[in-house]
Design a protein around this motif. Structure first.
Motif, mmCIF file in Angstrom:
data_model
loop_
_atom_site.group_PDB
_atom_site.id
_atom_site.type_symbol
_atom_site.label_atom_id
_atom_site.label_comp_id
_atom_site.label_asym_id
_atom_site.label_seq_id
_atom_site.Cartn_x
_atom_site.Cartn_y
_atom_site.Cartn_z
ATOM 1 N N SER A 94 36.152 9.489 123.396
ATOM 2 C CA SER A 94 37.351 10.008 124.044
ATOM 3 C C SER A 94 38.630 9.726 123.265
ATOM 4 O O SER A 94 39.500 10.581 123.169
ATOM 5 N N ASP A 95 38.749 8.518 122.712
ATOM 6 C CA ASP A 95 39.985 8.205 121.989
ATOM 7 C C ASP A 95 40.202 9.181 120.838
ATOM 8 O O ASP A 95 41.313 9.678 120.625
ATOM 9 N N PHE A 139 41.184 12.631 122.198
ATOM 10 C CA PHE A 139 42.547 12.694 122.712
ATOM 11 C C PHE A 139 43.578 12.685 121.589
ATOM 12 O O PHE A 139 44.584 13.372 121.656
ATOM 13 N N LEU A 155 35.677 23.668 133.470
ATOM 14 C CA LEU A 155 35.529 22.245 133.165
ATOM 15 C C LEU A 155 35.123 21.469 134.412
ATOM 16 O O LEU A 155 34.230 20.607 134.360
ATOM 17 N N ASN A 165 31.522 19.490 135.072
ATOM 18 C CA ASN A 165 31.533 18.075 135.452
ATOM 19 C C ASN A 165 30.839 17.835 136.781
ATOM 20 O O ASN A 165 30.080 16.875 136.933
ATOM 21 N N GLN A 182 32.566 13.691 126.535
ATOM 22 C CA GLN A 182 33.505 12.906 127.338
ATOM 23 C C GLN A 182 32.968 12.678 128.741
ATOM 24 O O GLN A 182 33.119 11.594 129.310
ATOM 25 N N ARG A 227 32.278 9.135 130.486
ATOM 26 C CA ARG A 227 32.962 8.793 131.733
ATOM 27 C C ARG A 227 31.973 8.389 132.820
ATOM 28 O O ARG A 227 32.242 7.487 133.622
ATOM 29 N N ASP A 284 29.001 7.051 132.422
ATOM 30 C CA ASP A 284 28.069 6.010 131.991
ATOM 31 C C ASP A 284 26.667 6.545 131.749
ATOM 32 O O ASP A 284 25.673 5.908 132.083
ATOM 33 N N ARG A 317 34.372 0.230 137.847
ATOM 34 C CA ARG A 317 33.121 0.588 137.181
ATOM 35 C C ARG A 317 32.013 0.514 138.230
ATOM 36 O O ARG A 317 32.167 -0.195 139.229
ATOM 37 N N ARG A 370 44.281 10.808 131.318
ATOM 38 C CA ARG A 370 43.119 11.173 130.516
ATOM 39 C C ARG A 370 41.950 11.616 131.375
ATOM 40 O O ARG A 370 41.240 12.567 131.046
ATOM 41 N N LEU A 371 41.745 10.901 132.490
ATOM 42 C CA LEU A 371 40.655 11.297 133.387
ATOM 43 C C LEU A 371 40.903 12.696 133.933
ATOM 44 O O LEU A 371 39.983 13.506 134.071
ATOM 45 N N MET A 430 39.961 15.252 131.366
ATOM 46 C CA MET A 430 38.527 15.356 131.150
ATOM 47 C C MET A 430 37.808 16.036 132.290
ATOM 48 O O MET A 430 36.697 16.518 132.098
ATOM 49 N N THR A 431 38.378 16.021 133.501
ATOM 50 C CA THR A 431 37.598 16.486 134.643
ATOM 51 C C THR A 431 38.019 17.857 135.147
ATOM 52 O O THR A 431 37.173 18.693 135.431
ATOM 53 N N THR A 432 39.325 18.107 135.283
ATOM 54 C CA THR A 432 39.763 19.417 135.797
ATOM 55 C C THR A 432 40.902 19.995 134.969
ATOM 56 O O THR A 432 41.492 20.998 135.348
#
Lengths: 472, 472
Positions: A91-92, A95, A178, A182, A207, A211, A213, B190, B335-336, B339-341
């Motif tokens: 991800s880093d 981004f 997207l 997901n 990603q 996210r 895991d 987590r 960032r989340l 990545m998601t929407t």
């Protein structure tokens, strides 16, 4: 674009894909005159251009022959083996690349979006108003997942256009493809599970795996024939893979597609093991050949394929309207949608539905595809003109992304850094794999009307490629 | 609503909250005449109504006294102890209840939304058009997270309205508050982590915990004074709690709020342990008292509070525009989101921004709050009229949700089933806790203009309460 450039480009494509291998003789003068209906001098100019590009050499009195090293080589074809399962840490990197491509004054060769200027913004606003006016206040309550009825009917009709039957009841409206992808991934996995993805492949899949895991198994994609099904089969034999996330049409980043036979074989392979396929099909409508390609879902009789797409790449980027037809997982995905973002924007859903019915979507798509095709020709010509001959690519047959293989010594991340500093974005190869491989590849975007900015940017990339610091 | 009903309702509230405990004498005739500026006969009618409701009894020549059992009792006040950490398994229950409440022909007493008819739909469409026209095509690329600049400035200005300073740079636009809350939770946990939530509390928090494989510790909420800080402190001492998800203003479902002092104490408690607070503040603008209450975030100096809100409950339910100001976690949440929407609907963002600047939001809010207040009075009157006296509640000071405690023998799930069969939705207590407790509680929605449908629905609930099958 001149006729001779078109002919040269077409021959170049056959050379790079290996249809005209090293040492093969080019089609004869007479043949090409007949094929294209052009004059002798036009064909000579095409031959001469290919020679200039380093793809062929003339042999006196014998004709033109393909040079060594003109075919797309093994590196860009992938290694032929799936990777071992691995945790993803990408991800880093992604981004930092995305951030550098965000501003309108950057030449957006690295962008994932086509030019917003190619979309019918004003006509769409008209539909947004008409669609919103047609709503009752109660629609804000009733249009919760699965979404606006009218829109789901219109999407179902588009499936009919490819001969498929997908009920509006199977369709769930999402915040762009997207979110659909997901949610589908979340519906069929638990932390720690293995997911097969393409290599190189869309970074958003990596990603999502990071996210949630999960762990990735990367299956090589051949830039000519697409996903390596043998490698997939052997990965399925070796590992408890719980889901696949693939793009059978105009794959991101390589632009390659699976044939109908390979799609059928893919679905059959997964059916035998009951492994669900998350199918990313956002470029389906952007085909350059006459007919819209079928998705893998067309071959699915078991409800195992979760087909995901959107209007973001074809009509309305900012509206954030996508969907999934998730087969046997539909209920689960709908619940996840309710729990995480509730619903997509209701006026935007009604607006897109109105546009699909009244706005002339097919006419717009024809114009959009034609723009992309001519922009691709312009880009290929510029690449031939400016870039040194060991740069190779396979001409995509749809979409707006071109996957470029640079000389093997190139380090794409360094190229990216130097290009950024000159106001040019590119998408470097390493963001398309958890292995951080594809160091000598970059993805270019031809989804923008071609102009001097782009021509100059390609010229500047050539200058940067001369810089010793980007070679390893 | 008549004056005598208002006076009776106010006294009933004081009785239920224990300000007038069992055996206490009601304020005198003279006192009430002076306080409300009404006639003697009006006060007598109020006394008589309270007697009819079973809350007071007359003693000859001595006055009116509060009866035993009129105060909200221990069950509705919670048990005073946090639960042990537990896995959550609530989604099926929640979905079965939500599904039954979706259709426009159901009396929506169980709904989580106010009536869409109370929103300025036409004015908002005008802003949607103006806002969308003001966008350039490039905004579809540039308005990716954190979101539309103009909208973030307008939201920042609303914080200024409560004396808070929240920079537009801290604000991330989301698909409603639900997405904001989910992203914040994901950013700070987590799988396996412990999260403290309210009990009873918003079921979406429990669903998110279930979905992300977290565990919940439930902290009791007192319907009068709100979250039990002592119970929270002891839970923090006993368990490695990684985040809290609380609603300090007009809590869902109890409607209760924390005082400013308790908010300050809460933030201080969490600061000492460096535990982030996800603050759900979607009802903040729906206060019945003159001033908008402060969020807990107003007392945060460490960036530990992630403040989440939206326009879905106050202006534009279907637009799906919410936000978070996530303090030190802003980058991670952004960032989340990417990545998601990717982003919220861009025309809808521009439309809400235009409305906030030009549409008269404060005027609309005054009218909305006044509707809710008068609807609450109508509902309380109907409850007094139709429901047997052991039904108790605490009058909320904002929002549109009323938490009702029924006789202890009632099983709310059975009540829900019978009410559904009669076309009436209610939100049964067990969906508000992973313990599936609160069997004798239901949540009612007073966010709809009162009419005979609602009056009859309350009467029908009373009939169902007479049915032996719903008593355990």
């Amino acid at each position: 674009m001149n006729r001779y450039e078109t002919i040269a480009n077409n021959l170049a494509t056959q050379i790079r894909e290996g249809l005209l291998p090293a040492g093969a003789r080019l089609p004869s003068l007479r043949h090409l005159i007949a094929q294209y209906g052009v004059s002798q001098s036009t064909v000579f100019r095409a031959y001469s251009l290919l020679e200039q590009w380093g793809l062929v050499r003339a042999e006196e009195r014998a004709g033109y022959f393909v040079t060594k090293g003109a075919t797309v080589n093994e590196t860009v074809r992938g290694e032929g083996l799936a990777t071992e399962p691995r945790k993803v840490d990408i991800s880093d990197l992604v981004f930092s690349v995305l951030e550098s491509a965000r501003h309108a004054d950057i030449v957006p060769l690295g962008s994932a979006f086509p030019s917003p200027q190619l979309f019918p913004t004003a006509r769409l606003l008209k539909s947004l108003v008409a669609g919103t006016r047609s709503l009752t206040p109660w629609n804000t309550v009733e249009d919760l997942p699965p979404g606006n009825d009218h829109l789901r009917q219109q999407i179902s009709l588009r499936y009919v256009g490819t001969g498929m039957s997908v009920s509006p009841n199977e369709i769930l409206i999402t915040n762009g493809a997207l979110e659909a992808l997901n949610l589908c991934l979340m519906a069929v996995t638990r932390p720690g599970d293995l997911v097969a993805v393409e290599s190189p492949g869309f970074y958003a899949a990596l990603q999502a795996i990071e996210r949630l895991d999960l762990r990735a198994v990367e299956i090589p994609v051949d830039p000519v024939s697409g996903l390596d099904l043998e490698a997939l089969q052997s990965a399925l034999d070796q590992h408890p893979i719980r889901a696949c996330w693939f793009m059978p049409n105009f794959q991101n980043p390589t632009g390659t597609s699976l044939s109908a036979d390979k799609k059928r074989a893919l679905v059959e392979l997964l059916r035998r093991r009951e492994v669900p396929l998350i199918e990313d099909d956002v470029y389906q409508e952007l085909h350059f050949s006459r007919d819209r390609p079928l998705p893998a879902k067309a071959f699915d009789t078991q409800g195992l394929v979760m087909h995901c797409s959107s209007f973001s790449k074809t009509l309305a980027p900012g509206y954030r309207i996508g969907w999934t037809a998730a087969g046997r997982f539909s209920d689960k995905v709908r619940r996840l949608k309710l729990m995480t973002t509730l619903s997509a924007c209701i006026p935007a859903q009604a607006g897109v539905a109105d546009y699909l019915e009244h706005g002339g979507y097919d006419k717009h798509l024809r114009s959009l595809r034609s723009s992309f095709q001519s922009q691709l020709e312009r880009m290929e010509t510029a690449l031939h003109r400016w870039l040194p001959s060991p740069v190779r690519w396979v001409r995509p047959t749809g979409g707006y992304l071109l996957w470029l293989q640079l000389p093997q010594s190139v380090k794409a991340m360094e190229l990216h850094a130097l290009a950024s500093a000159r106001g040019i974005s590119i998408a470097p190869g390493p963001i398309f794999s958890a292995t951080h491989g594809f160091q000598d590849c970059i993805r270019l975007n031809f989804g923008h009307p071609w102009d001097n900015r782009f021509e100059n940017a390609i010229r500047e990339l050539a200058e940067i490629l001369d810089d010793p610091s980007i070679h390893g």
